[in-house]
Design an enzyme around this catalytic site. Structure first.
Site, PDB file in Angstrom:
ATOM      1  N   PRO A 115       2.480   8.450   9.914  1.00 44.66           N
ATOM      2  CA  PRO A 115       3.257   7.163  10.601  1.00 44.66           C
ATOM      3  C   PRO A 115       3.648   6.335   9.866  1.00 44.66           C
ATOM      4  O   PRO A 115       3.439   5.897   8.735  1.00 44.66           O
ATOM      5  CB  PRO A 115       1.943   6.584  11.156  1.00 44.66           C
ATOM      6  CG  PRO A 115       0.634   7.324  10.422  1.00 44.66           C
ATOM      7  CD  PRO A 115       0.839   8.649  10.067  1.00 44.66           C
ATOM      8  N   ASN A 116       4.818   5.735  10.286  1.00 44.87           N
ATOM      9  CA  ASN A 116       5.527   4.663   9.720  1.00 44.87           C
ATOM     10  C   ASN A 116       6.372   5.070   8.398  1.00 44.87           C
ATOM     11  O   ASN A 116       7.144   4.276   8.242  1.00 44.87           O
ATOM     12  CB  ASN A 116       4.795   3.622   9.266  1.00 44.87           C
ATOM     13  CG  ASN A 116       4.160   2.773  10.286  1.00 44.87           C
ATOM     14  OD1 ASN A 116       4.738   2.416  11.416  1.00 44.87           O
ATOM     15  ND2 ASN A 116       2.724   2.779  10.353  1.00 44.87           N
TER      16      ASN A 116
ATOM     17  N   ARG B 187      10.901  -0.680   5.396  1.00 48.12           N
ATOM     18  CA  ARG B 187       9.598  -1.206   5.410  1.00 48.12           C
ATOM     19  C   ARG B 187       9.164  -1.547   4.077  1.00 48.12           C
ATOM     20  O   ARG B 187       9.153  -0.721   3.060  1.00 48.12           O
ATOM     21  CB  ARG B 187       8.845   0.172   5.826  1.00 48.12           C
ATOM     22  CG  ARG B 187       7.455  -0.102   5.834  1.00 48.12           C
ATOM     23  CD  ARG B 187       6.698   1.607   6.108  1.00 48.12           C
ATOM     24  NE  ARG B 187       5.298   1.259   6.254  1.00 48.12           N
ATOM     25  CZ  ARG B 187       4.307   1.981   5.912  1.00 48.12           C
ATOM     26  NH1 ARG B 187       4.481   3.100   5.672  1.00 48.12           N
ATOM     27  NH2 ARG B 187       3.036   1.755   5.975  1.00 48.12           N
TER      28      ARG B 187
ATOM     29  N   TYR C 156       6.966   0.158  -1.055  1.00 42.16           N
ATOM     30  CA  TYR C 156       7.523   1.448  -0.928  1.00 42.16           C
ATOM     31  C   TYR C 156       8.897   1.926  -1.381  1.00 42.16           C
ATOM     32  O   TYR C 156       9.189   3.255  -1.183  1.00 42.16           O
ATOM     33  CB  TYR C 156       7.469   2.121   0.557  1.00 42.16           C
ATOM     34  CG  TYR C 156       6.092   1.815   1.360  1.00 42.16           C
ATOM     35  CD1 TYR C 156       5.148   2.562   0.678  1.00 42.16           C
ATOM     36  CD2 TYR C 156       5.625   0.886   2.135  1.00 42.16           C
ATOM     37  CE1 TYR C 156       3.693   2.252   1.189  1.00 42.16           C
ATOM     38  CE2 TYR C 156       4.551   0.596   2.676  1.00 42.16           C
ATOM     39  CZ  TYR C 156       3.367   1.373   2.146  1.00 42.16           C
ATOM     40  OH  TYR C 156       1.990   1.246   2.812  1.00 42.16           O
TER      41      TYR C 156
ATOM     42  N   ASN D 257       1.792  13.279   3.029  1.00 37.21           N
ATOM     43  CA  ASN D 257       1.651  11.786   3.037  1.00 37.21           C
ATOM     44  C   ASN D 257       1.173  11.460   4.416  1.00 37.21           C
ATOM     45  O   ASN D 257       2.023  11.514   5.167  1.00 37.21           O
ATOM     46  CB  ASN D 257       2.747  11.281   2.348  1.00 37.21           C
ATOM     47  CG  ASN D 257       2.617   9.714   2.542  1.00 37.21           C
ATOM     48  OD1 ASN D 257       1.556   9.202   2.885  1.00 37.21           O
ATOM     49  ND2 ASN D 257       3.572   8.829   2.004  1.00 37.21           N
TER      50      ASN D 257
ATOM     51  N   ALA E 230      -1.245   5.614   7.089  1.00 35.79           N
ATOM     52  CA  ALA E 230      -2.358   5.086   7.338  1.00 35.79           C
ATOM     53  C   ALA E 230      -3.486   6.213   7.873  1.00 35.79           C
ATOM     54  O   ALA E 230      -4.703   5.947   7.707  1.00 35.79           O
ATOM     55  CB  ALA E 230      -2.174   4.229   8.281  1.00 35.79           C
TER      56      ALA E 230
ATOM     57  N   GLU F  54      -1.800  16.201  -2.067  1.00 39.03           N
ATOM     58  CA  GLU F  54      -1.802  14.994  -1.188  1.00 39.03           C
ATOM     59  C   GLU F  54      -0.995  14.051  -2.057  1.00 39.03           C
ATOM     60  O   GLU F  54      -0.940  13.755  -3.232  1.00 39.03           O
ATOM     61  CB  GLU F  54      -3.110  14.147  -1.026  1.00 39.03           C
ATOM     62  CG  GLU F  54      -3.079  13.051  -0.528  1.00 39.03           C
ATOM     63  CD  GLU F  54      -4.635  12.159  -0.415  1.00 39.03           C
ATOM     64  OE1 GLU F  54      -5.476  12.956  -0.778  1.00 39.03           O
ATOM     65  OE2 GLU F  54      -4.681  10.988   0.092  1.00 39.03           O
TER      66      GLU F  54
ATOM     67  N   HIS G 223       1.421  10.086  -2.085  1.00 38.24           N
ATOM     68  CA  HIS G 223       1.407   8.346  -1.785  1.00 38.24           C
ATOM     69  C   HIS G 223       2.658   7.958  -2.536  1.00 38.24           C
ATOM     70  O   HIS G 223       2.452   8.291  -3.767  1.00 38.24           O
ATOM     71  CB  HIS G 223       0.379   7.890  -1.527  1.00 38.24           C
ATOM     72  CG  HIS G 223      -0.758   8.335  -0.807  1.00 38.24           C
ATOM     73  ND1 HIS G 223      -0.821   8.142   0.559  1.00 38.24           N
ATOM     74  CD2 HIS G 223      -1.944   9.260  -0.991  1.00 38.24           C
ATOM     75  CE1 HIS G 223      -1.986   8.980   1.003  1.00 38.24           C
ATOM     76  NE2 HIS G 223      -2.494   9.689  -0.012  1.00 38.24           N
TER      77      HIS G 223
ATOM     78  N   ARG H 247      -4.304  -1.436  -4.389  1.00 36.56           N
ATOM     79  CA  ARG H 247      -3.983  -1.981  -3.105  1.00 36.56           C
ATOM     80  C   ARG H 247      -5.304  -2.328  -2.540  1.00 36.56           C
ATOM     81  O   ARG H 247      -6.459  -2.282  -3.104  1.00 36.56           O
ATOM     82  CB  ARG H 247      -3.240  -1.231  -2.307  1.00 36.56           C
ATOM     83  CG  ARG H 247      -1.897  -0.888  -2.987  1.00 36.56           C
ATOM     84  CD  ARG H 247      -1.028  -0.342  -1.956  1.00 36.56           C
ATOM     85  NE  ARG H 247      -0.516  -1.059  -1.034  1.00 36.56           N
ATOM     86  CZ  ARG H 247       0.028  -0.417   0.229  1.00 36.56           C
ATOM     87  NH1 ARG H 247       0.367   0.842   0.181  1.00 36.56           N
ATOM     88  NH2 ARG H 247       0.267  -1.294   1.243  1.00 36.56           N
TER      89      ARG H 247
END
Ligand code: DQA
Length: 151
Positions: free
Chosen positions: A15-16, A23, A28, A79, A82, A103, A105, A112
């Site tokens: 998502p996103n 964004r 990012y 990825n 969330a 995985e 990111h 964070r």
């Protein structure tokens, strides 16, 4: 690896991630998802694999896509956005198909907020790459090809 029937790698964006470029660019970066997908396909050709990409804002669609990879793909790169921090369903789907997973990111999760420090995906992944912006995906693809070659 031959070019006749190259192994297929499915790259999933959660998502996103469709909003990359606009964004929170300070976190990012300014690279768009379309740029990342084109870069992955180009690098895939160089490395002798076929890259397929898929983005969804819906958990169930991501689950179905993972299931669909079972007999078609040699590895997954994920990825989960969330959903990384919330989704038992995604990790169950990964465990169900039994494919190797890398995985990735864009941001360094561990610099964070504490709620981003836990990943449900990590326990089912061969490894995790985070913090290199768009480059995390390209490092992830190289890692996934390495895993396939070893298998
Ligand atoms: C992200 C990190 C997640 O915590 C966040 O929810 C995202 C993007 C990353 O690529 O850095 O959507 O997965």
């Amino acid at each position: 690896m031959g070019t006749e029937n190259p192994p297929r790698i499915l790259v999933l964006h959660g998502p996103n991630l469709n909003m990359l470029g606009q964004r929170e660019p300070e976190i990012y970066g300014r690279t768009t998802l379309a740029d990342i997908d084109v870069g992955l396909m180009t690098l895939g050709r160089e490395l002798g694999v076929a890259v397929e990409t898929f983005q969804s804002n819906h958990e169930g669609e991501l689950v179905s896509k993972i299931q669909s990879a079972r007999d078609r793909c040699a590895a997954l790169i994920i990825n989960a956005g969330a959903y990384t921090h919330t989704s038992v369903a995604l990790v169950d789907a990964i465990l169900a198909v039994g494919l190797p997973v890398v995985e990735v990111h864009l941001s360094n999760l561990y610099k964070r907020e504490p709620f981003r420090h836990h990943s449900y995906i990590a326990r089912a992944a061969v490894g995790q790459i985070c913090g290199f912006g768009a480059e995390s995906y390209f490092l992830g693809l190289r890692a996934a090809v390495g895993v396939i070659k070893k298998a």
